[in-house]
Motif scaffolding. Structure first.
Motif, PDB file in Angstrom:
ATOM      1  N   GLN A 280       0.839  -1.169   0.000  1.00  0.00           N
ATOM      2  CA  GLN A 280       0.000   0.000   0.000  1.00  0.00           C
ATOM      3  C   GLN A 280       0.885   1.234   0.000  1.00  0.00           C
ATOM      4  O   GLN A 280       1.747   1.405   0.865  1.00  0.00           O
ATOM      5  CB  GLN A 280      -0.882  -0.017   1.247  1.00  0.00           C
ATOM      6  CG  GLN A 280      -2.142   0.767   1.098  1.00  0.00           C
ATOM      7  CD  GLN A 280      -3.306   0.141   1.853  1.00  0.00           C
ATOM      8  OE1 GLN A 280      -3.122  -0.413   2.916  1.00  0.00           O
ATOM      9  NE2 GLN A 280      -4.499   0.226   1.297  1.00  0.00           N
TER      10      GLN A 280
ATOM     11  N   TYR B 137      -1.449  15.053  -6.094  1.00  0.00           N
ATOM     12  CA  TYR B 137      -2.880  15.316  -5.916  1.00  0.00           C
ATOM     13  C   TYR B 137      -3.393  14.345  -4.879  1.00  0.00           C
ATOM     14  O   TYR B 137      -3.151  13.130  -4.967  1.00  0.00           O
ATOM     15  CB  TYR B 137      -3.604  15.134  -7.255  1.00  0.00           C
ATOM     16  CG  TYR B 137      -5.103  15.373  -7.193  1.00  0.00           C
ATOM     17  CD1 TYR B 137      -5.979  14.308  -7.309  1.00  0.00           C
ATOM     18  CD2 TYR B 137      -5.631  16.646  -7.042  1.00  0.00           C
ATOM     19  CE1 TYR B 137      -7.337  14.498  -7.266  1.00  0.00           C
ATOM     20  CE2 TYR B 137      -6.997  16.856  -6.994  1.00  0.00           C
ATOM     21  CZ  TYR B 137      -7.849  15.777  -7.120  1.00  0.00           C
ATOM     22  OH  TYR B 137      -9.205  15.983  -7.079  1.00  0.00           O
TER      23      TYR B 137
ATOM     24  N   ARG C  97      -3.581  19.903  -3.248  1.00  0.00           N
ATOM     25  CA  ARG C  97      -2.297  19.741  -3.923  1.00  0.00           C
ATOM     26  C   ARG C  97      -1.199  20.135  -2.944  1.00  0.00           C
ATOM     27  O   ARG C  97      -1.443  20.932  -2.028  1.00  0.00           O
ATOM     28  CB  ARG C  97      -2.258  20.603  -5.181  1.00  0.00           C
ATOM     29  CG  ARG C  97      -3.167  20.063  -6.278  1.00  0.00           C
ATOM     30  CD  ARG C  97      -2.772  20.613  -7.628  1.00  0.00           C
ATOM     31  NE  ARG C  97      -3.590  20.080  -8.701  1.00  0.00           N
ATOM     32  CZ  ARG C  97      -3.329  18.950  -9.333  1.00  0.00           C
ATOM     33  NH1 ARG C  97      -2.280  18.222  -8.981  1.00  0.00           N
ATOM     34  NH2 ARG C  97      -4.095  18.530 -10.313  1.00  0.00           N
TER      35      ARG C  97
ATOM     36  N   THR D 221      -2.218  10.467  -6.055  1.00  0.00           N
ATOM     37  CA  THR D 221      -1.917  10.130  -7.440  1.00  0.00           C
ATOM     38  C   THR D 221      -0.923  11.114  -8.021  1.00  0.00           C
ATOM     39  O   THR D 221      -0.741  12.221  -7.500  1.00  0.00           O
ATOM     40  CB  THR D 221      -3.207  10.135  -8.293  1.00  0.00           C
ATOM     41  OG1 THR D 221      -2.916   9.629  -9.594  1.00  0.00           O
ATOM     42  CG2 THR D 221      -3.762  11.539  -8.442  1.00  0.00           C
ATOM     43  N   VAL D 222      -0.286  10.684  -9.075  1.00  0.00           N
ATOM     44  CA  VAL D 222       0.487  11.576  -9.920  1.00  0.00           C
ATOM     45  C   VAL D 222      -0.464  11.991 -11.026  1.00  0.00           C
ATOM     46  O   VAL D 222      -1.009  11.133 -11.725  1.00  0.00           O
ATOM     47  CB  VAL D 222       1.723  10.860 -10.510  1.00  0.00           C
ATOM     48  CG1 VAL D 222       2.485  11.803 -11.435  1.00  0.00           C
ATOM     49  CG2 VAL D 222       2.614  10.326  -9.403  1.00  0.00           C
ATOM     50  N   THR D 223      -0.706  13.270 -11.168  1.00  0.00           N
ATOM     51  CA  THR D 223      -1.774  13.763 -12.037  1.00  0.00           C
ATOM     52  C   THR D 223      -1.757  13.134 -13.418  1.00  0.00           C
ATOM     53  O   THR D 223      -2.772  12.679 -13.923  1.00  0.00           O
ATOM     54  CB  THR D 223      -1.698  15.282 -12.163  1.00  0.00           C
ATOM     55  OG1 THR D 223      -1.814  15.858 -10.865  1.00  0.00           O
ATOM     56  CG2 THR D 223      -2.825  15.818 -13.031  1.00  0.00           C
TER      57      THR D 223
ATOM     58  N   ASP E 241      -0.658  10.392 -14.367  1.00  0.00           N
ATOM     59  CA  ASP E 241      -0.767   8.932 -14.342  1.00  0.00           C
ATOM     60  C   ASP E 241      -2.214   8.481 -14.209  1.00  0.00           C
ATOM     61  O   ASP E 241      -2.565   7.395 -14.641  1.00  0.00           O
ATOM     62  CB  ASP E 241       0.076   8.383 -13.184  1.00  0.00           C
ATOM     63  CG  ASP E 241       0.141   6.871 -13.186  1.00  0.00           C
ATOM     64  OD1 ASP E 241       0.090   6.281 -12.100  1.00  0.00           O
ATOM     65  OD2 ASP E 241       0.242   6.284 -14.271  1.00  0.00           O
ATOM     66  N   TYR E 242      -3.036   9.292 -13.575  1.00  0.00           N
ATOM     67  CA  TYR E 242      -4.477   9.064 -13.374  1.00  0.00           C
ATOM     68  C   TYR E 242      -4.802   7.979 -12.368  1.00  0.00           C
ATOM     69  O   TYR E 242      -5.890   7.953 -11.828  1.00  0.00           O
ATOM     70  CB  TYR E 242      -5.205   8.743 -14.691  1.00  0.00           C
ATOM     71  CG  TYR E 242      -4.889   9.707 -15.804  1.00  0.00           C
ATOM     72  CD1 TYR E 242      -4.415   9.258 -17.023  1.00  0.00           C
ATOM     73  CD2 TYR E 242      -5.053  11.072 -15.625  1.00  0.00           C
ATOM     74  CE1 TYR E 242      -4.123  10.147 -18.044  1.00  0.00           C
ATOM     75  CE2 TYR E 242      -4.754  11.966 -16.633  1.00  0.00           C
ATOM     76  CZ  TYR E 242      -4.291  11.495 -17.842  1.00  0.00           C
ATOM     77  OH  TYR E 242      -3.989  12.375 -18.849  1.00  0.00           O
ATOM     78  N   LYS E 243      -3.909   7.046 -12.111  1.00  0.00           N
ATOM     79  CA  LYS E 243      -4.231   5.970 -11.177  1.00  0.00           C
ATOM     80  C   LYS E 243      -4.203   6.481  -9.751  1.00  0.00           C
ATOM     81  O   LYS E 243      -3.262   7.157  -9.342  1.00  0.00           O
ATOM     82  CB  LYS E 243      -3.209   4.848 -11.297  1.00  0.00           C
ATOM     83  CG  LYS E 243      -3.293   4.037 -12.563  1.00  0.00           C
ATOM     84  CD  LYS E 243      -2.268   2.913 -12.508  1.00  0.00           C
ATOM     85  CE  LYS E 243      -2.243   2.125 -13.799  1.00  0.00           C
ATOM     86  NZ  LYS E 243      -1.227   1.057 -13.736  1.00  0.00           N
ATOM     87  N   LEU E 244      -5.231   6.110  -9.001  1.00  0.00           N
ATOM     88  CA  LEU E 244      -5.306   6.484  -7.595  1.00  0.00           C
ATOM     89  C   LEU E 244      -4.766   5.365  -6.721  1.00  0.00           C
ATOM     90  O   LEU E 244      -5.092   4.204  -6.915  1.00  0.00           O
ATOM     91  CB  LEU E 244      -6.760   6.741  -7.197  1.00  0.00           C
ATOM     92  CG  LEU E 244      -7.392   8.085  -7.582  1.00  0.00           C
ATOM     93  CD1 LEU E 244      -8.875   8.055  -7.271  1.00  0.00           C
ATOM     94  CD2 LEU E 244      -6.716   9.228  -6.861  1.00  0.00           C
TER      95      LEU E 244
ATOM     96  N   PHE F  27      -5.164   4.178  -3.009  1.00  0.00           N
ATOM     97  CA  PHE F  27      -6.077   4.415  -1.893  1.00  0.00           C
ATOM     98  C   PHE F  27      -5.467   3.968  -0.576  1.00  0.00           C
ATOM     99  O   PHE F  27      -4.716   2.992  -0.508  1.00  0.00           O
ATOM    100  CB  PHE F  27      -7.377   3.629  -2.098  1.00  0.00           C
ATOM    101  CG  PHE F  27      -8.330   4.268  -3.059  1.00  0.00           C
ATOM    102  CD1 PHE F  27      -8.320   3.926  -4.402  1.00  0.00           C
ATOM    103  CD2 PHE F  27      -9.249   5.212  -2.626  1.00  0.00           C
ATOM    104  CE1 PHE F  27      -9.203   4.513  -5.295  1.00  0.00           C
ATOM    105  CE2 PHE F  27     -10.139   5.800  -3.506  1.00  0.00           C
ATOM    106  CZ  PHE F  27     -10.109   5.455  -4.847  1.00  0.00           C
ATOM    107  N   GLY F  28      -5.843   4.671   0.492  1.00  0.00           N
ATOM    108  CA  GLY F  28      -5.569   4.182   1.833  1.00  0.00           C
ATOM    109  C   GLY F  28      -6.540   3.053   2.157  1.00  0.00           C
ATOM    110  O   GLY F  28      -7.454   2.759   1.389  1.00  0.00           O
TER     111      GLY F  28
END
Lengths: 115, 112
Positions: B2, B32, B51, B93-95, B97-100, B102-103
């Motif tokens: 994680q 982000y 941000r 996320t890295v903007t 890259d779009y992938k989030l 999550f915690g």
């Protein structure tokens, strides 16, 4: 704005059958959609990234032949769980990237139960 | 593994109290940091985001505090209400890259 609709919200299927879940962006064009899986009381696990007009990119450990993803248009991505088994029972959630990004917008999820 | 660590796993707060959820990350490329609220049987809904060039952001009763040097950020829910009872996820996320990432989520229960 930026509404993502997922259908169905609940589905029950028999073991060995296939089930299709739809994810639609209602008021925007989504070049990229994501599919997540969530087990009870756990976080969201990214399964795959779906880009319009190209093959989906699957995360490590996700069987691409089991979870077929099609992103045939800018407003629709589908996830088909093939030859479903009880262990595929889960909450599946899609998200879509709107032109004004971030953030990602999520659908309301599909509860799949395989009997 | 994680990439975003979230705590606590759950918390109970009295109506009118303050709920605090903490998150930490390692990837300094993250730019982000959204928080999502999820009710049972529903998808996550964006609550508030920040941000790293901002140390605090407030929207209504929800405030994000961001500590870039410590690589930590937190959500404060002021004047907690029973309707705030839900699971909250921090993400990063890295903007481009779009992938989030999550915690693990925090289940908040607000007692009337």
């Amino acid at each position: 704005g930026a509404v993502v609709s997922q259908h169905p919200s609940r589905v029950i299927c028999k073991s060995g059958t296939s089930v299709k879940i739809e994810c639609r962006s209602l008021d925007f064009q989504a070049t990229t959609m994501f599919w997540y899986r969530q087990f009870p009381k756990q976080s969201l696990m990214l399964m795959a990234t779906s880009n319009e007009g190209s093959k989906a990119t699957y995360e490590q450990g996700v069987e691409k032949d089991k979870f077929l993803i099609n992103h045939a248009s800018l407003t629709l991505s589908t996830l088909t769980v093939t030859s479903a088994h009880p262990e595929d029972s889960s909450f599946y959630i899609c998200s879509a990237r709107a032109p004004r990004y971030p953030p990602l917008h999520f659908g309301n999820g599909t509860r799949l139960t395989v009997t | 593994q994680q990439q975003v660590k979230q705590s606590p796993q759950s918390l109970i707060v009295q109506k009118g109290g303050i709920s605090i959820i903490n998150c930490a990350y390692e990837n300094t490329a993250f730019d982000y940091f959204p928080w999502y609220q999820q009710f049972p049987g529903k998808g996550p809904a964006l609550l508030i985001a920040i941000r790293p060039d901002v140390s605090e952001k407030k929207e209504g009763r929800f405030t994000i505090s961001f500590n870039k040097s410590a690589k930590q950020f937190s959500l404060h829910i002021m004047d907690s209400q029973p309707g705030d009872s839900a699971t909250y996820f921090c993400a990063a996320t890295v903007t481009n890259d779009y992938k989030l990432s999550f915690g693990a989520g925090t289940t908040v229960t607000v007692r009337a």
